[in-house]
Scaffold this active site. Structure first.
Site, PDB file in Angstrom:
ATOM      1  N   MET A 235       0.822  -1.202   0.000  1.00  0.00           N
ATOM      2  CA  MET A 235       0.000   0.000   0.000  1.00  0.00           C
ATOM      3  C   MET A 235       0.867   1.267   0.000  1.00  0.00           C
ATOM      4  O   MET A 235       0.562   2.244  -0.690  1.00  0.00           O
ATOM      5  CB  MET A 235      -0.921  -0.005   1.220  1.00  0.00           C
ATOM      6  CG  MET A 235      -1.996  -1.075   1.180  1.00  0.00           C
ATOM      7  SD  MET A 235      -3.204  -0.815  -0.143  1.00  0.00           S
ATOM      8  CE  MET A 235      -4.126   0.567   0.506  1.00  0.00           C
TER       9      MET A 235
ATOM     10  N   TYR B 199      -3.776   9.852   3.665  1.00  0.00           N
ATOM     11  CA  TYR B 199      -4.155   8.443   3.830  1.00  0.00           C
ATOM     12  C   TYR B 199      -2.952   7.504   3.781  1.00  0.00           C
ATOM     13  O   TYR B 199      -1.841   7.900   3.474  1.00  0.00           O
ATOM     14  CB  TYR B 199      -5.242   8.018   2.851  1.00  0.00           C
ATOM     15  CG  TYR B 199      -5.022   8.164   1.369  1.00  0.00           C
ATOM     16  CD1 TYR B 199      -3.788   8.045   0.765  1.00  0.00           C
ATOM     17  CD2 TYR B 199      -6.124   8.406   0.534  1.00  0.00           C
ATOM     18  CE1 TYR B 199      -3.628   8.149  -0.603  1.00  0.00           C
ATOM     19  CE2 TYR B 199      -5.981   8.518  -0.844  1.00  0.00           C
ATOM     20  CZ  TYR B 199      -4.728   8.386  -1.399  1.00  0.00           C
ATOM     21  OH  TYR B 199      -4.589   8.488  -2.752  1.00  0.00           O
ATOM     22  N   GLU B 200      -3.217   6.253   4.121  1.00  0.00           N
ATOM     23  CA  GLU B 200      -2.186   5.220   4.268  1.00  0.00           C
ATOM     24  C   GLU B 200      -1.107   5.651   5.260  1.00  0.00           C
ATOM     25  O   GLU B 200       0.081   5.431   5.060  1.00  0.00           O
ATOM     26  CB  GLU B 200      -1.566   4.876   2.898  1.00  0.00           C
ATOM     27  CG  GLU B 200      -0.734   3.598   2.886  1.00  0.00           C
ATOM     28  CD  GLU B 200      -1.393   2.449   3.612  1.00  0.00           C
ATOM     29  OE1 GLU B 200      -0.692   1.724   4.343  1.00  0.00           O
ATOM     30  OE2 GLU B 200      -2.618   2.250   3.477  1.00  0.00           O
ATOM     31  N   GLY B 201      -1.559   6.264   6.350  1.00  0.00           N
ATOM     32  CA  GLY B 201      -0.659   6.786   7.365  1.00  0.00           C
ATOM     33  C   GLY B 201      -0.210   8.173   6.970  1.00  0.00           C
ATOM     34  O   GLY B 201       0.497   8.337   5.971  1.00  0.00           O
TER      35      GLY B 201
ATOM     36  N   GLN C 205       4.446   8.618   8.995  1.00  0.00           N
ATOM     37  CA  GLN C 205       5.542   8.013   8.233  1.00  0.00           C
ATOM     38  C   GLN C 205       6.895   8.449   8.811  1.00  0.00           C
ATOM     39  O   GLN C 205       7.835   7.643   8.917  1.00  0.00           O
ATOM     40  CB  GLN C 205       5.462   8.423   6.757  1.00  0.00           C
ATOM     41  CG  GLN C 205       4.175   8.050   6.059  1.00  0.00           C
ATOM     42  CD  GLN C 205       3.948   6.564   5.943  1.00  0.00           C
ATOM     43  OE1 GLN C 205       4.887   5.792   5.835  1.00  0.00           O
ATOM     44  NE2 GLN C 205       2.689   6.153   5.969  1.00  0.00           N
TER      45      GLN C 205
END
Length: 582
Positions: free
Chosen positions: A291, A430-432, A437
């Site tokens: 992802m 999104y996706e962290g 990160q």
């Protein structure tokens, strides 16, 4: 001009074949069915498909958006027909296992194609991401019955998939989710709760949607240790009846209007546990790399599309120059050229870095040498948070600069560049989110292994410096890269020497550290790009010029970022939250 999209075919093939040398991958037994000719043919067809079929949907999708009608999502005009062509051509399973209908191609080839999809129409590209992610997860953690029933349908594109994590009261704090799952006598579960921000939570492109849902079972431990994972089909497997899953709302968004972002309600819905009880988050981590990689390439994809439109406009738009002579193209103005150079320098470096991460994941997958595979895995894990955060930042920065190049014509919708800025903005969330990160990079990838992954990265960079230092045309890049490494080394030592009680200082500097690492990694990419071009060609001279610009104009930011890394948290914690708002 809106539907004009030129896939970066030449750049992608150059990176994969010359800079990364994909023939080393094709030599592995796992990729023996692939060669350079086949890979080039696939990407050439991908460029044609995305330019001709997907790109015309981008403006239409933004204008119409997806709609919720009588509880069902209707996608914009043309999406269904394009998706059927996408599915029938086999694009859904490029890097998926042949056993389940995929083509087992390298992940790096898939990523190159993913850039084309997202550059042409990022809203369309959101669905294939989740199909591949769900198939990957189920292959790792699903039982034989679920795998046999579902995976081939996802690989073929016949069925859709979603990732259902976020809840309104929890946000990124996954341990606070409240969706419940109760075991039934037949071994299935009944799930109840509400999930928000679910991309393609409903759509009219596939007959079935398989929702991967995080939920909590009765008496489960608090926090993330008590979360399990379930597969909840839209249509019940055994009866072909509608499961108790419904869409109560479509979010009204800044961008990605054609991609339906749903509030998904489960009311005693039938589901099946995936993996061990209370190990749901562990199962989800299986697809974290995939992802992150997919989101990473969205930034350079949008950036490249915006860059191409800005350069084309700048060459056509006549404005300025001597009043008694014909107006000149604005690409001749120094400030316009400055912006265009920034756009290319950041875009092409980030594309190369994402390809590098994907290439290492290919080595993990295919190399029979365990030591080589382990090193590749560690390097990929170290780079992926950087790719995701810096890649998404690049997408937004470059799209924003494209608006500036076009001026008033960029701010209105006629040329399509303002849509790029709106569409790509969410990729930093999104996706962290990018802050998450940065914390992952510093706390997990740097401090927890005492700098082992970092050392692996540095060794790779220094190996390339030693290998290319004799080339005259890359001396500017070499000088800038060496200086950047010094700033990165000082910042890394600062973190590694921080006592546990200084964690707040580490958190305060994490984002600046990630951005510093991204700059050094980008310079590393420009070193390799410039070292592999043919100086006698226009393509080669262009790359060298942009690489030198990155060295002279962008790499000086390293000093500023390093200074910020080591400031600690004193200033940001100098007043309380209530005073900060006054």
């Amino acid at each position: 001009m809106n539907s004009t999209y030129h896939a970066p075919l030449e750049d992608s093939i150059f990176l994969l074949s010359k800079v990364l040398n994909w023939n080393t991958l094709f030599a592995f037994p796992g990729f023996k069915h692939v060669d350079e000719e086949l890979a080039k043919a696939i990407l050439t067809e991908g460029a044609k498909f995305t330019s001709e079929i997907l790109a015309p949907l981008n403006e239409v999708g933004d204008r119409e958006g997806s709609r919720l009608v009588d509880g069902k999502v209707i996608t914009p005009e043309g999406f269904k027909e394009a998706y059927n062509k996408f599915k029938e051509a086999g694009w859904s399973g490029l890097d998926m296992p042949e056993e389940y209908g995929g083509q087992d191609l390298p992940i790096s080839v898939q990523v190159a194609f993913a850039e084309m999809i997202n550059g042409a129409c990022i809203s369309f590209g959101m669905l294939p991401i989740m199909q591949r992610a769900a198939a990957t997860l189920l292959l790792e953690h699903g039982d034989a019955e679920i795998v046999g029933r579902v995976v081939s349908k996802l690989v073929s594109g016949d069925w859709g998939a979603t990732i259902c994590i976020t809840e309104a009261q929890a946000g990124s704090d996954v341990g606070r989710i409240k969706t419940t799952a109760s075991l039934q006598e037949d071994g299935s579960y009944r799930l109840s709760g509400s999930k928000i921000f679910i991309s393609y939570g409903d759509q009219d492109l596939t007959a079935q949607i398989t929702h991967l849902v995080l939920a909590r079972m009765p008496d489960a431990p608090a926090g993330t240790r008590g979360i399990s994972l379930f597969l909840v089909p839209k249509i019940n497997f055994d009866s072909d009846s509608q499961n108790n899953v419904s869409v109560s709302r479509l979010e009204k968004k800044m961008g990605l209007k054609a991609s339906p972002t749903c509030v998904l309600d489960l009311d005693d819905a039938v589901g099946y546990r995936i993996g061990e009880e209370n190990r749901g988050l562990h199962c989800m981590f299986t697809m974290v790399n995939l992802m992150r990689l997919e989101v990473s390439i969205q930034g350079p994809a949008i950036a490249a599309a915006a860059c191409n439109k800005a350069i084309a406009y700048a060459n056509e738009r006549l404005q300025g120059g001597a009043a008694d002579k014909k107006a000149i193209a604005i690409i001749e103005h120094a400030d316009v050229r400055r912006m265009l150079f920034i756009m290319r320098a950041r875009t092409e470096a980030m594309r190369a870095l994402v390809f590098e991460a994907a290439f290492n994941l290919d080595i993990v997958k295919a190399s029979p040498d365990k030591k080589q595979a382990d090193s590749a895995r560690q390097l990929a894990e170290f780079l992926l948070p950087v790719c995701k955060a810096a890649g998404s930042q690049t997408g937004f920065e470059v799209a924003n600069l494209a608006i500036q190049v076009l001026g008033g014509h960029g701010y209105i919708s006629d040329h399509g560049v303002e849509q790029y800025a709106r569409d790509v903005r969410v990729s930093m969330i999104y996706e962290g989110s990018n802050g998450i990160q940065a914390l992952d990079l510093v706390t997990r990838k740097l401090l927890k292994d005492e700098g082992q992954r970092y050392t692996l990265f540095i060794n790779r960079v220094e190996q390339d410096i030693a290998g290319f230092e004799g080339l005259e045309h890359i001396q500017l890049i070499l000088t800038a890269l060496r200086q950047g490494l010094q700033y990165l080394s000082a910042s890394t030592d600062y973190f590694l020497n921080c006592v546990p009680e200084a964690r707040r200082d580490v958190e305060a500097g994490a984002t600046d550290y990630l951005n510093l690492l991204a700059l050094v990694a980008s310079s590393w990419m420009w070193l390799r790009i410039s070292a592999h071009v043919d100086e006698s060609t226009e393509f080669g001279r262009s790359k060298i010029a942009v690489g030198n610009f990155h060295a002279e104009h962008i790499m000086p930011e390293c000093q500023l970022l390093s200074t910020r890394v080591m400031l600690g948290a004193n200033t940001i914690d100098s007043i309380s939250g209530d005073i900060l708002g006054t």
